[in-house]
Design a protein around this motif. Structure first.
Motif, PDB file in Angstrom:
ATOM      1  N   GLU A  47       0.825  -1.218   0.000  1.00 42.74           N
ATOM      2  CA  GLU A  47       0.000   0.000   0.000  1.00 42.74           C
ATOM      3  C   GLU A  47       0.856   1.263   0.000  1.00 42.74           C
ATOM      4  O   GLU A  47       0.592   2.206  -0.749  1.00 42.74           O
ATOM      5  N   GLU A  48       1.917   1.288   0.824  1.00 42.45           N
ATOM      6  CA  GLU A  48       2.710   2.506   0.990  1.00 42.45           C
ATOM      7  C   GLU A  48       3.656   2.744  -0.180  1.00 42.45           C
ATOM      8  O   GLU A  48       3.911   3.892  -0.567  1.00 42.45           O
ATOM      9  N   VAL A  49       4.190   1.659  -0.756  1.00 41.48           N
ATOM     10  CA  VAL A  49       5.141   1.791  -1.868  1.00 41.48           C
ATOM     11  C   VAL A  49       4.431   1.655  -3.219  1.00 41.48           C
ATOM     12  O   VAL A  49       5.041   1.877  -4.267  1.00 41.48           O
ATOM     13  N   HIS A  50       3.145   1.274  -3.188  1.00 40.42           N
ATOM     14  CA  HIS A  50       2.303   1.177  -4.391  1.00 40.42           C
ATOM     15  C   HIS A  50       2.813   0.108  -5.359  1.00 40.42           C
ATOM     16  O   HIS A  50       3.224   0.392  -6.495  1.00 40.42           O
ATOM     17  N   ILE A  51       2.791  -1.147  -4.910  1.00 38.77           N
ATOM     18  CA  ILE A  51       3.244  -2.254  -5.741  1.00 38.77           C
ATOM     19  C   ILE A  51       2.216  -3.383  -5.705  1.00 38.77           C
ATOM     20  O   ILE A  51       1.397  -3.467  -4.771  1.00 38.77           O
ATOM     21  N   SER A  52       2.261  -4.283  -6.703  1.00 38.06           N
ATOM     22  CA  SER A  52       1.357  -5.431  -6.776  1.00 38.06           C
ATOM     23  C   SER A  52       1.955  -6.606  -6.004  1.00 38.06           C
ATOM     24  O   SER A  52       3.091  -6.542  -5.516  1.00 38.06           O
ATOM     25  N   LEU A  53       1.211  -7.727  -5.947  1.00 41.32           N
ATOM     26  CA  LEU A  53       1.688  -8.914  -5.259  1.00 41.32           C
ATOM     27  C   LEU A  53       2.931  -9.486  -5.946  1.00 41.32           C
ATOM     28  O   LEU A  53       3.897  -9.870  -5.286  1.00 41.32           O
ATOM     29  N   THR A  54       2.895  -9.540  -7.289  1.00 37.90           N
ATOM     30  CA  THR A  54       4.057 -10.051  -8.017  1.00 37.90           C
ATOM     31  C   THR A  54       5.280  -9.177  -7.783  1.00 37.90           C
ATOM     32  O   THR A  54       6.390  -9.671  -7.580  1.00 37.90           O
ATOM     33  N   GLU A  55       5.082  -7.854  -7.792  1.00 40.86           N
ATOM     34  CA  GLU A  55       6.197  -6.941  -7.529  1.00 40.86           C
ATOM     35  C   GLU A  55       6.710  -7.110  -6.096  1.00 40.86           C
ATOM     36  O   GLU A  55       7.915  -7.044  -5.852  1.00 40.86           O
ATOM     37  N   PHE A  56       5.766  -7.331  -5.176  1.00 37.34           N
ATOM     38  CA  PHE A  56       6.186  -7.580  -3.791  1.00 37.34           C
ATOM     39  C   PHE A  56       7.062  -8.824  -3.711  1.00 37.34           C
ATOM     40  O   PHE A  56       8.088  -8.836  -3.012  1.00 37.34           O
ATOM     41  N   ASN A  57       6.689  -9.869  -4.438  1.00 36.82           N
ATOM     42  CA  ASN A  57       7.473 -11.109  -4.410  1.00 36.82           C
ATOM     43  C   ASN A  57       8.853 -10.940  -5.037  1.00 36.82           C
ATOM     44  O   ASN A  57       9.749 -11.763  -4.808  1.00 36.82           O
ATOM     45  N   TYR A  58       9.025  -9.859  -5.823  1.00 35.07           N
ATOM     46  CA  TYR A  58      10.362  -9.561  -6.334  1.00 35.07           C
ATOM     47  C   TYR A  58      11.348  -9.295  -5.191  1.00 35.07           C
ATOM     48  O   TYR A  58      12.556  -9.514  -5.345  1.00 35.07           O
ATOM     49  N   LEU A  59      10.845  -8.807  -4.056  1.00 34.89           N
ATOM     50  CA  LEU A  59      11.721  -8.562  -2.911  1.00 34.89           C
ATOM     51  C   LEU A  59      12.388  -9.856  -2.445  1.00 34.89           C
ATOM     52  O   LEU A  59      13.498  -9.832  -1.899  1.00 34.89           O
ATOM     53  N   TYR A  60      11.720 -10.986  -2.672  1.00 30.91           N
ATOM     54  CA  TYR A  60      12.298 -12.286  -2.315  1.00 30.91           C
ATOM     55  C   TYR A  60      13.034 -12.914  -3.506  1.00 30.91           C
ATOM     56  O   TYR A  60      14.068 -13.561  -3.322  1.00 30.91           O
ATOM     57  N   SER A  61      12.505 -12.704  -4.709  1.00 26.95           N
ATOM     58  CA  SER A  61      13.178 -13.256  -5.892  1.00 26.95           C
ATOM     59  C   SER A  61      14.520 -12.581  -6.127  1.00 26.95           C
ATOM     60  O   SER A  61      15.511 -13.230  -6.458  1.00 26.95           O
ATOM     61  N   PHE A  62      14.560 -11.250  -5.940  1.00 21.35           N
ATOM     62  CA  PHE A  62      15.814 -10.528  -6.105  1.00 21.35           C
ATOM     63  C   PHE A  62      16.801 -10.892  -4.994  1.00 21.35           C
ATOM     64  O   PHE A  62      18.011 -10.809  -5.192  1.00 21.35           O
ATOM     65  N   PHE A  63      16.269 -11.265  -3.853  1.00 21.26           N
ATOM     66  CA  PHE A  63      17.106 -11.758  -2.757  1.00 21.26           C
ATOM     67  C   PHE A  63      17.847 -13.021  -3.191  1.00 21.26           C
ATOM     68  O   PHE A  63      19.025 -13.209  -2.877  1.00 21.26           O
ATOM     69  N   SER A  64      17.160 -13.892  -3.929  1.00 23.56           N
ATOM     70  CA  SER A  64      17.712 -15.209  -4.263  1.00 23.56           C
ATOM     71  C   SER A  64      18.409 -15.265  -5.612  1.00 23.56           C
ATOM     72  O   SER A  64      19.303 -16.100  -5.809  1.00 23.56           O
ATOM     73  N   PHE A  65      18.010 -14.399  -6.556  1.00 24.28           N
ATOM     74  CA  PHE A  65      18.514 -14.511  -7.927  1.00 24.28           C
ATOM     75  C   PHE A  65      20.041 -14.478  -8.024  1.00 24.28           C
ATOM     76  O   PHE A  65      20.641 -15.356  -8.669  1.00 24.28           O
ATOM     77  N   PRO A  66      20.734 -13.495  -7.416  1.00 22.97           N
ATOM     78  CA  PRO A  66      22.208 -13.479  -7.559  1.00 22.97           C
ATOM     79  C   PRO A  66      22.890 -14.680  -6.917  1.00 22.97           C
ATOM     80  O   PRO A  66      24.011 -15.042  -7.295  1.00 22.97           O
ATOM     81  N   ASN A  67      22.203 -15.325  -5.962  1.00 21.01           N
ATOM     82  CA  ASN A  67      22.809 -16.459  -5.262  1.00 21.01           C
ATOM     83  C   ASN A  67      22.818 -17.728  -6.101  1.00 21.01           C
ATOM     84  O   ASN A  67      23.415 -18.730  -5.687  1.00 21.01           O
ATOM     85  N   ILE A  68      22.150 -17.699  -7.254  1.00 17.47           N
ATOM     86  CA  ILE A  68      22.188 -18.857  -8.135  1.00 17.47           C
ATOM     87  C   ILE A  68      23.630 -19.192  -8.501  1.00 17.47           C
ATOM     88  O   ILE A  68      24.023 -20.356  -8.628  1.00 17.47           O
ATOM     89  N   LEU A  69      24.466 -18.168  -8.643  1.00 16.73           N
ATOM     90  CA  LEU A  69      25.886 -18.388  -8.917  1.00 16.73           C
ATOM     91  C   LEU A  69      26.782 -17.956  -7.759  1.00 16.73           C
ATOM     92  O   LEU A  69      27.808 -18.586  -7.495  1.00 16.73           O
ATOM     93  N   LEU A  70      26.380 -16.901  -7.059  1.00 14.96           N
ATOM     94  CA  LEU A  70      27.288 -16.310  -6.075  1.00 14.96           C
ATOM     95  C   LEU A  70      27.461 -17.158  -4.820  1.00 14.96           C
ATOM     96  O   LEU A  70      28.478 -17.030  -4.135  1.00 14.96           O
ATOM     97  N   THR A  71      26.487 -18.016  -4.481  1.00 14.66           N
ATOM     98  CA  THR A  71      26.703 -18.891  -3.325  1.00 14.66           C
ATOM     99  C   THR A  71      27.763 -19.944  -3.625  1.00 14.66           C
ATOM    100  O   THR A  71      28.528 -20.341  -2.742  1.00 14.66           O
ATOM    101  N   LEU A  72      27.813 -20.393  -4.880  1.00 13.40           N
ATOM    102  CA  LEU A  72      28.869 -21.337  -5.279  1.00 13.40           C
ATOM    103  C   LEU A  72      30.229 -20.664  -5.173  1.00 13.40           C
ATOM    104  O   LEU A  72      31.181 -21.233  -4.615  1.00 13.40           O
ATOM    105  N   ILE A  73      30.302 -19.424  -5.684  1.00 14.71           N
ATOM    106  CA  ILE A  73      31.560 -18.669  -5.579  1.00 14.71           C
ATOM    107  C   ILE A  73      31.859 -18.354  -4.119  1.00 14.71           C
ATOM    108  O   ILE A  73      33.003 -18.441  -3.670  1.00 14.71           O
ATOM    109  N   GLY A  74      30.789 -18.002  -3.366  1.00 11.74           N
ATOM    110  CA  GLY A  74      30.972 -17.692  -1.952  1.00 11.74           C
ATOM    111  C   GLY A  74      31.455 -18.890  -1.159  1.00 11.74           C
ATOM    112  O   GLY A  74      32.327 -18.766  -0.299  1.00 11.74           O
ATOM    113  N   GLY A  75      30.888 -20.070  -1.444  1.00  8.68           N
ATOM    114  CA  GLY A  75      31.334 -21.283  -0.758  1.00  8.68           C
ATOM    115  C   GLY A  75      32.789 -21.592  -1.050  1.00  8.68           C
ATOM    116  O   GLY A  75      33.555 -21.974  -0.158  1.00  8.68           O
ATOM    117  N   TYR A  76      33.180 -21.422  -2.304  1.00  6.56           N
ATOM    118  CA  TYR A  76      34.587 -21.610  -2.678  1.00  6.56           C
ATOM    119  C   TYR A  76      35.474 -20.592  -1.964  1.00  6.56           C
ATOM    120  O   TYR A  76      36.554 -20.925  -1.458  1.00  6.56           O
TER     121      TYR A  76
END
Length: 481
Positions: A47-76
């Motif tokens: 309500e306050e930032v004026h976003i839809s449910l899908t856009e809200f879920n981007y807050l979690y998808s963007f959290f995970s997207f870079p980790n598709i590769l970076l957690t492997l690099i991070g673990g190494y």
């Protein structure tokens, strides 16, 4: 006098282990409190930032997207520079990232919040990997599930506190700014715990070497002498022996890849559903935001209370392959109930039942699935192994919320949309259960069923040999027929 000194040394080791356990749990307190900030403030942020449910879920998808590769690099990277330095680096990044997110909420900038969530995700996932490496080093053996269960307790309490207090802080202040900045202060507290953990973990090498020498002395003086030489050699080459190389990935057993797929599906179901559970309860069950926040604490509190006991029980009985199937089955049951339960205004307690089952499922995930991974991979490759696991889990956590958001938005009625979302997660649970059943038949060595998979008891080996002989006899009989 010697016996007295030995008792004091053992007591010192126990105390150090307890401190490591507590600080490792508090290390993730701020991380877990902040991770689910958006979930606790879902309708308020939308309500306050004026976003839809899908856009809200981007807050979690963007959290995970870079980790598709970076957690492997991070673990190494963790295997290269060590878990101690890694913990300080990533705990600091978690604090900075949450500060960026808080300023994004203050200025109602959705893009700034997404920017902060990207860096928060990279820091958070690698912080968890660093913590797992330390816990595995201190507790690998018959105590690992107990330690893993205890580790979950405080972070889950943090998630529950966020779900409970964040909506209340919003109601009191009328702005998302204050609950978001509250998370920043909690992250600073966890950063201080990381510094203390670094101080106590410095004694790890000497304590573990001392324990190894004590165990070898029971076996005999010759073995003790050999072990002493081996321990000295290990100490001299620590920096070289603990560095995993990416080419070693291909040497991971097939069992590891089964567990990676199962863990990714189960965590994807749990986290992705909990991302939307506040709006789910407000739209499907007609709860108010604060009321929904109080109910959402149930799986977190349930996990916090049960994890130490479930972990201790698993360490005592083994049979981890069976509990893997139970975990997947519980996730399926929870989602079926979420989608089928109807709650009247005077029977809202019914809405707590699927949340309790969801909490029990996550408890089993934490106490069974993650320790299984730790048992089948060598310590020197642990960071890389968890990096790969984090990569696949990030794929699930990146795409599951987006798919779930689209499923809800495509439905004409939000209640039907959320019911379809539960059906989607139930199907993922069935795939996970199928993989667990396949693993049960594939893992013929029964290693995961041992009380301590790395040091099976004589009677466990005897039973395994008897089972192998019976299986061979059956095969030979069938071939003769």
């Amino acid at each position: 006098m010697g016996d007295q000194d030995q008792k004091q040394d053992k007591q010192k080791i126990k105390t150090t282990r307890l401190i490591i356990l507590i600080l490792s749990a508090l290390l993730l307190f701020g991380n877990n409190y902040s991770f689910d900030n958006p979930q606790a403030l879902q309708s308020q942020i939308m309500e306050e930032v004026h976003i839809s449910l899908t856009e809200f879920n981007y807050l979690y998808s963007f959290f995970s997207f870079p980790n598709i590769l970076l957690t492997l690099i991070g673990g190494y990277l963790i295997d290269r520079i060590g878990s101690r330095k890694s913990i300080i680096i990533f705990a600091s990044l978690v604090t900075v990232s949450q500060t960026i997110i808080a300023f994004g909420g203050k200025y109602q900038s959705f893009h700034l919040m997404l920017f902060g969530r990207v860096f928060f995700g990279v820091a958070s996932e690698n912080l968890i990997i660093s913590q797992n490496v330390i816990i595995t080093a201190w507790f690998k053996g018959h105590q690992l599930s107990t330690a893993s269960g205890c580790i979950v307790t405080l972070p889950e309490i943090a998630a529950a506190l966020n779900s409970y207090f964040s909506p209340m802080i919003y109601d009191y202040t009328g702005s998302i700014t204050y609950p978001l900045f509250t998370s920043v202060f909690v992250c600073i507290f966890s950063l201080l715990c990381a510094i203390l953990l670094l101080f106590f973990d410095k004694s790890r090498d000497s304590i573990l070497q001392q324990e190894q020498l004590e165990k070898s002395s029971i076996s005999g003086n010759d073995e003790s002498h050999d072990t002493l030489n081996d321990s000295q050699q290990i100490t001299q080459n620590t920096l070289h022996s603990e560095r995993a190389r990416l080419q070693e990935i291909r040497e991971f057993p097939a069992l590891y890849w089964y567990l990676t797929a199962i863990c990714s599906l189960c965590l994807g179901i749990y986290i992705s559903f909990m991302d939307d559970v506040s709006d789910y309860y407000q739209k499907k069950f007609q709860f108010k935001p604060v009321e929904a926040g109080k109910f959402i604490t149930i799986p977190y509190i349930f996990s916090a209370l049960l994890c130490p006991f479930i972990g201790y029980y698993i360490d005592k009985v083994g049979h981890r392959r069976f509990f893997l199937m139970i975990t997947s089955f519980l996730f399926i049951i929870a989602q079926i109930l979420f989608g089928s339960v109807h709650v009247a205004s005077n029977e809202k307690w019914i809405a707590a039942i699927p949340l309790i089952i969801q909490g029990l499922a996550f408890t089993c995930y934490s106490c069974v699935m993650i320790p299984c991974v730790q048992y089948i991979v060598d310590q020197k490759y642990m960071g890389t192994a968890f990096g790969i696991l984090g990569m696949f889990e990030s794929i699930a956590l990146c795409f599951f919320p987006i798919i779930a958001g689209k499923i809800v938005e495509f439905a004409d009625d939000p209640q039907i949309g959320y019911k379809n979302m539960s059906l989607f997660y139930s199907i993922l649970g069935l795939i996970s259960l199928f993989l667990c059943i396949t693993l049960y038949h594939y893992e013929s060595s029964n290693k995961l069923d041992f009380i301590d998979p790395n040091n099976p008891l004589p009677e466990e080996i005897r039973k395994l040999n008897e089972y192998s002989m019976i299986t061979e006899e059956k095969c030979s009989i069938s071939e003769e027929k």
